[in-house]
Motif scaffolding. Sequence first.
Motif, PDB file in Angstrom:
ATOM      1  N   ARG A  16       0.800  -1.215   0.000  1.00  0.00           N
ATOM      2  CA  ARG A  16       0.000   0.000   0.000  1.00  0.00           C
ATOM      3  C   ARG A  16       0.840   1.276   0.000  1.00  0.00           C
ATOM      4  O   ARG A  16       0.267   2.368   0.040  1.00  0.00           O
ATOM      5  N   SER A  18       2.521   4.369  -1.302  1.00  0.00           N
ATOM      6  CA  SER A  18       2.395   5.166  -2.531  1.00  0.00           C
ATOM      7  C   SER A  18       3.717   5.223  -3.278  1.00  0.00           C
ATOM      8  O   SER A  18       3.758   5.153  -4.504  1.00  0.00           O
ATOM      9  N   TYR A  21       4.356   1.931  -4.920  1.00  0.00           N
ATOM     10  CA  TYR A  21       3.351   1.770  -5.980  1.00  0.00           C
ATOM     11  C   TYR A  21       3.836   2.455  -7.261  1.00  0.00           C
ATOM     12  O   TYR A  21       3.785   1.880  -8.358  1.00  0.00           O
ATOM     13  N   PRO A 173      -1.114   6.586  -7.542  1.00  0.00           N
ATOM     14  CA  PRO A 173      -1.223   6.203  -6.132  1.00  0.00           C
ATOM     15  C   PRO A 173      -1.971   7.226  -5.288  1.00  0.00           C
ATOM     16  O   PRO A 173      -2.658   6.853  -4.316  1.00  0.00           O
ATOM     17  N   TYR A 176      -5.582   6.634  -5.766  1.00  0.00           N
ATOM     18  CA  TYR A 176      -5.929   5.429  -4.999  1.00  0.00           C
ATOM     19  C   TYR A 176      -6.149   5.796  -3.526  1.00  0.00           C
ATOM     20  O   TYR A 176      -7.114   5.338  -2.898  1.00  0.00           O
ATOM     21  N   ASN A 177      -5.275   6.629  -2.977  1.00  0.00           N
ATOM     22  CA  ASN A 177      -5.446   7.051  -1.583  1.00  0.00           C
ATOM     23  C   ASN A 177      -6.712   7.884  -1.405  1.00  0.00           C
ATOM     24  O   ASN A 177      -7.397   7.772  -0.379  1.00  0.00           O
ATOM     25  N   TRP A 179      -9.428   7.492  -3.072  1.00  0.00           N
ATOM     26  CA  TRP A 179     -10.503   6.498  -3.069  1.00  0.00           C
ATOM     27  C   TRP A 179     -10.593   5.799  -1.713  1.00  0.00           C
ATOM     28  O   TRP A 179     -11.679   5.605  -1.161  1.00  0.00           O
ATOM     29  N   ARG A 180      -9.445   5.452  -1.144  1.00  0.00           N
ATOM     30  CA  ARG A 180      -9.414   4.775   0.163  1.00  0.00           C
ATOM     31  C   ARG A 180     -10.081   5.618   1.248  1.00  0.00           C
ATOM     32  O   ARG A 180     -10.771   5.094   2.125  1.00  0.00           O
ATOM     33  N   CYS A 195      -6.582   9.439 -15.008  1.00  0.00           N
ATOM     34  CA  CYS A 195      -6.469   8.188 -14.244  1.00  0.00           C
ATOM     35  C   CYS A 195      -7.277   7.057 -14.876  1.00  0.00           C
ATOM     36  O   CYS A 195      -6.856   5.901 -14.839  1.00  0.00           O
ATOM     37  N   ASP A 199      -5.570   3.604 -15.865  1.00  0.00           N
ATOM     38  CA  ASP A 199      -6.056   2.338 -15.311  1.00  0.00           C
ATOM     39  C   ASP A 199      -6.280   1.275 -16.381  1.00  0.00           C
ATOM     40  O   ASP A 199      -6.286   0.075 -16.080  1.00  0.00           O
ATOM     41  N   SER A 205      -2.423  -1.323 -14.105  1.00  0.00           N
ATOM     42  CA  SER A 205      -3.359  -2.161 -13.349  1.00  0.00           C
ATOM     43  C   SER A 205      -2.640  -3.294 -12.606  1.00  0.00           C
ATOM     44  O   SER A 205      -3.043  -3.676 -11.507  1.00  0.00           O
ATOM     45  N   HIS A 208      -1.356  -2.310  -9.136  1.00  0.00           N
ATOM     46  CA  HIS A 208      -2.353  -1.891  -8.141  1.00  0.00           C
ATOM     47  C   HIS A 208      -2.178  -2.676  -6.834  1.00  0.00           C
ATOM     48  O   HIS A 208      -1.896  -3.875  -6.854  1.00  0.00           O
TER      49      HIS A 208
END
Length: 216
Positions: A16, A18, A21, A173, A176-177, A179-180, A195, A199, A205, A208
Motif C-alpha cells: 500500500r 504510494s 506503488y 497512487p 488510490y489514496n 478512493w481509500r 487516471c 487504469d 493495473s 495496483h
Amino acid sequence: MGCGMRQDIVLHDYWRSSSAYRVRIGLNLIGLPYRRVAVDLVAGAQRGADHLAANPQGLVPVLEIDGLRLTQSLAILEYLDETRLAGFLPADAAGRARVRALAHAIAMETQPVCNLRVARHAVALGGEATMEGWMRHFIALGLEGFEGLLGQGPEGQFCHGDRPGLADLCLVPQVYNAWRWHVDLSPYPRLSAICERLDRLAAVSEAHPDRVKPLA
C-alpha cells in the motif's frame, strides 16, 4: 543489458505504499522483470536490522539494480529514465520542469503530510483531528492544486502529452489514496479522466495494491 542483470532486480516494497506503488508502475511500463521483497510496515519490518542496512531511513521502496541500492521513489524513477530511456521526462527543459513540478506537487507536498506516521502523530496530539478528516482535507487540497496545474499546460491524454510520465506515476497512487479515504473526485475532471486512461494500461493495473497485496 544482459538477462542476468535483469534477473537481479529486486524491489523492497509494501503493497500500500504510494512510493513503492509508483516504482512498480515505472518498472512495469519499462517491461523490467523484478522480484518483490515485502516489507510489512504495519508489523514494523522497516525498522528491522536487515531493512535498515538497505535503507537507513527505514522507508520503502528500495530498488536493487545494476549493483546499486537505490532509495527515494523519484530518484529511482529518474535513474530508470536515464539508464533505460524510459521516457518518464520530456526531452525539452520546459517540459521536464513542468512534469517535475506536477510530480513534486504530490510526492513532496501532499504525500508527506498524508503519510500514516505523520497523520497518526497529529491525531495522537489530541484536539478535534481524526484520521479520516486529516486525510480528506490534505488529499483534497493537494488534488485541487494538481487539477489547477493540469489546466495550465498543454492538453494531452496524460499529465503531459500523450505518453505516461513521471507525473502520472505519482498521480495514480494519490488517486488510490483518495478512493481509500472517500475523497470526492468529481471536482477534478482532468485528473480523473487521466487516471481512467492510465487504469486501462496493463502496466498500471498490474501494479495496483489489490493485485500485489499479501494473501490473507
